[in-house]
Structure formats: structure tokens, C-alpha cells
Design an enzyme around this catalytic site. Structure first.
Site, PDB file in Angstrom:
ATOM      1  N   SER A 154       1.017  -1.134   0.180  1.00  0.00           N
ATOM      2  CA  SER A 154       0.041  -0.118  -0.088  1.00  0.00           C
ATOM      3  C   SER A 154       0.909   1.363  -0.103  1.00  0.00           C
ATOM      4  O   SER A 154       2.128   1.208   0.567  1.00  0.00           O
ATOM      5  CB  SER A 154      -1.002  -0.067   1.298  1.00  0.00           C
ATOM      6  N   TYR A 166      -1.308  -1.059  10.601  1.00  0.00           N
ATOM      7  CA  TYR A 166      -1.634  -1.176   9.079  1.00  0.00           C
ATOM      8  C   TYR A 166      -0.245  -0.823   8.385  1.00  0.00           C
ATOM      9  O   TYR A 166       0.190  -1.446   7.531  1.00  0.00           O
ATOM     10  CB  TYR A 166      -2.810  -0.516   8.473  1.00  0.00           C
TER      11      TYR A 166
END
Length: 270
Positions: A154, A166
Site C-alpha cells: 500500500s 496497518y
């Protein structure tokens, strides 16, 4: 003159895609990659924890005349990872390509996040790629004399916006990718990573998203457009193809230029 798809070298290649399902007829990153690779002539094993979602992807591929099979499996389980690789070998006798596409989100910081949630995110986002690659790589070496792997990270790994657990997991994927590329280049295996930006996928819109939120995401892009699973799927197809034969250990950012914008212009999780 050969067609471009033939030059890509994907015809007949056996591909394993984790997280290859999606809710309903939605197009997530994994489903898009599966459909595009099948269109190029690859044989695709679509894996998903929910077999029904993988089966729907296979139905879409079959409707276009492609070759695919669905297999249920939880890639947090080493046994399931082993069985997925064996399923590809049993059906087609070889394994050439792997798309590590499974991941979950988390919004906690180091104070608020529970230890249990931290471990779960790291397990799903990073350990699954380790486990599936651990069993796929020997098969690639034995049956195909090499291959290619794509790991999905990401842009949060490149420009952190908080979301500590995350972000940490997605940054770890980049390190994993580069180390694997070094370790297995001698085995004729290329390993690359894709960092998507804010894509409109079933995983995102299942949580609910207003049209204004979608418009804001588009504005965060230099191109002023919203990304979709197809954008990631095309990037996966490229990196797994012969067109990327001299590319390994690299990070391909697919974000419409979001990471070039000031951080405050961006909204929503990637």
C-alpha cells in the site's frame, strides 16, 4: 507478427492468486488480476477463504472462455498454503506465478491498538505472503524452472498517515519483497511489489462510502480520477509477464499520483 498477449508469455502459465474472490460481482484487486491473466491465456487457481467468492470469479473467467479453478483456503494456515500449491500442481502439473493479494485494514495507533489485533494484522498481511511463497517457490523451481511473484502492499508504506499497525505491515511487505528477490534471483524467480492508492473495491465500499467521499478520493489524485481493482490487476499482469523479465525487487506505485500530493489532500484508507 505475434499478438501482444503472446509476447507477454502468459499463455499456458499456471497462476495462483490468493484473495481472488470479491463480494457479488464486484471487482477487487485479486479478481481483476485473475480475469486479466486468464484473458492472456494463463491457467488460474483462484483461492479465497470463502470458496463461493472464488467460484464466482471462476464463473466470470469461464464465461469468457478462460481456464480457471476455485479452491477454498485460509492462507494464515500453513497447511492450507501447502494444499493450494498442491492443488495447482495436481490440476496442471506446474506452478509459474503467484499473486499474494490477501490483506486487512486497521486504524489503531500503538497506544490504542490491542496486541491481539496487531498480531492478527501482521499475520494476515505479512505472514500469509511468507507462508504461500514458502511452498510456491520450491514448486516453481521444480516444475517451471523459475517464475514470478507479486506482493500487494500500500502507499501507506511509502507515506505513513498514522494507522500504525496497518502501515507497519505494509512496509514489511516491501522488505519481504526485496529480500525474496535477492534470495531467489538465482532460482530465476522475480519478486516485485505493488503499492496501490485509494482504490474503489468491494472491500472498501462494503463499509459504506458516500459519493462525496468518492469525489474526495478522486481529488487526491493528480489525475483527478478514482482507481479501481482493474488498475491493480493490470499492474499485476504486467509484473508477472515477460514484459517485466528484467524487473525484480521493485515497488510499483499505482495511485494516480496521490503520493506526490500534500498529505492533507488525501482521505480514506488505501
Amino acid at each position: 507478427m505475434q499478438r501482444a498477449e503472446e509476447d507477454a508469455g502468459l499463455a499456458g502459465k499456471v497462476t495462483l492468486i490468493s484473495g481472488g474472490g470479491a463480494a457479488g460481482d464486484g471487482i477487487g484487486n485479486g479478481r481483476a488480476a485473475a480475469i486479466l491473466l486468464a484473458r492472456a491465456g494463463a491457467r488460474v487457481l483462484v483461492a479465497d477463504r470463502d470458496l463461493r467468492l472464488a467460484e464466482r470469479t471462476v464463473e466470470m473467467i469461464s464465461a469468457e472462455g478462460g481456464t480457471a479453478a476455485a479452491h477454498g483456503g485460509d492462507v494464515t494456515s500453513e497447511d492450507d498454503c501447502r494444499h493450494l500449491v498442491e492443488a495447482a500442481l495436481d490440476r496442471w502439473g506446474r506452478l509459474d506465478l503467484l499473486d499474494n493479494n490477501v490483506g486487512i485494514g486497521s486504524r489503531g495507533n500503538v497506544v490504542d491498538e490491542s496486541v491481539e489485533q496487531y498480531r492478527r494484522v501482521m499475520q494476515v498481511n505479512v505472514e500469509t505472503m511468507f507462508l504461500l511463497s514458502k511452498h510456491a517457490i520450491p514448486a516453481m523451481i521444480k516444475t517451471a524452472q523459475g517464475g514470478a511473484i507479486v506482493n500487494i502492499s500500500s502507499i501507506s508504506a511509502l507515506r505513513p498517515r498514522g494507522l500504525t499497525t496497518y502501515t507497519t505491515s505494509k512496509a514489511a511487505i516491501i522488505g519481504l519483497t526485496r529480500a525474496m528477490a535477492v534470495d531467489h534471483g538465482r532460482d530465476n524467480i522475480r519478486v516485485n511489489c505493488i503499492c496501490p492508492g485509494p482504490m474503489y473495491t468491494p472491500m472498501v465500499y462494503a463499509r459504506g462510502m458516500s459519493e462525496q467521499a468518492r469525489a474526495n478520493r478522486a481529488k487526491a489524485s493528480l489525475l483527478k480520477v478514482e482507481g479501481t481493482g482493474w488498475d491493480v490487476g493490470h499492474a499485476v499482469k504486467f509484473l508477472l509477464s515477460n514484459f517485466a523479465r528484467y524487473i525484480t525487487g521493485q515497488v510499483l506505485v499505482v495511485d494516480g499520483g496521490v503520493t506526490l500530493q500534500a498529505p492533507e489532500r488525501e482521505s480514506q484508507e488505501h
